[in-house]
Design a protein around this motif. Sequence first.
Motif, PDB file in Angstrom:
ATOM      1  N   THR A 100     -40.648  -5.999 -26.844  1.00  0.00           N
ATOM      2  CA  THR A 100     -39.754  -7.131 -26.643  1.00  0.00           C
ATOM      3  C   THR A 100     -38.652  -7.126 -27.707  1.00  0.00           C
ATOM      4  N   SER A 136     -38.412  -5.087 -22.485  1.00  0.00           N
ATOM      5  CA  SER A 136     -37.123  -5.756 -22.610  1.00  0.00           C
ATOM      6  C   SER A 136     -36.046  -4.796 -22.134  1.00  0.00           C
ATOM      7  N   TYR A 159     -38.993 -10.142 -11.778  1.00  0.00           N
ATOM      8  CA  TYR A 159     -38.440 -10.966 -12.851  1.00  0.00           C
ATOM      9  C   TYR A 159     -36.949 -10.662 -12.909  1.00  0.00           C
ATOM     10  N   SER A 160     -36.124 -11.702 -13.003  1.00  0.00           N
ATOM     11  CA  SER A 160     -34.685 -11.471 -13.084  1.00  0.00           C
ATOM     12  C   SER A 160     -34.082 -12.210 -14.262  1.00  0.00           C
ATOM     13  N   CYS A 161     -32.998 -11.662 -14.767  1.00  0.00           N
ATOM     14  CA  CYS A 161     -32.261 -12.282 -15.866  1.00  0.00           C
ATOM     15  C   CYS A 161     -30.834 -11.735 -15.833  1.00  0.00           C
ATOM     16  N   CYS A 165     -32.356  -9.079 -21.385  1.00  0.00           N
ATOM     17  CA  CYS A 165     -33.685  -9.668 -21.223  1.00  0.00           C
ATOM     18  C   CYS A 165     -34.500  -9.331 -22.469  1.00  0.00           C
ATOM     19  N   PHE A 168     -39.604  -9.404 -20.494  1.00  0.00           N
ATOM     20  CA  PHE A 168     -39.782  -9.512 -19.051  1.00  0.00           C
ATOM     21  C   PHE A 168     -40.957 -10.420 -18.705  1.00  0.00           C
TER      22      PHE A 168
END
Length: 182
Positions: A100, A136, A159-161, A165, A168
């Motif tokens: 991350t 990430s 998962y969306s961003c 990110c 996740f």
Amino acid sequence: MKNSTWDFIKTLTMVYVILTSFFSTSSSVYANAATQSEIFFNLKPSRESRNNCFVLLEPIREDEVESRIIEVVCGLTNVELETKYRSSSSYVVLQFYDDTNYNNLIVNFAGPQRCSATVSYSVSSMPTSVNNRASSGSSYSGCYNIMVFDLSNFAGDSYSCQDNCPSFGALNDRVSSWRISN
């Protein structure tokens, strides 16, 4: 006295630059405006010396659902990765990290064009060496919307961003396919 004060200021400035570049993450505005050289010069070192992959993609064609993979090279150091990128004349569109908060870069995806309303990229199956490792990711070159999937072929949980990110979430260490778009 002037020289010692000047040396102290230079040293303090250098320490500040090193610490901020090592511990900071780019804002989404900066990350998408960054030049390709800035992307590579700001790489955080991987735990392993030969841990990176370079994947060159074609944009998704109108009649297809995924990008064609032109080339995959894994087992690269950061320096080899930068050299490989420069020799391919491409844009970095997405980077995935093993941990991350953008730590331990493991794969760079690049393409011949920036993302736009008509240009996007996707991979239905991650390279074996990085499958189920990403936690990430950062997007570049006009690619703002990241969507990752638990299974190959854009299946399973997702998962969306946007832009970057740092995690996740529940999909940390479970990313097997992805899509990015403008």
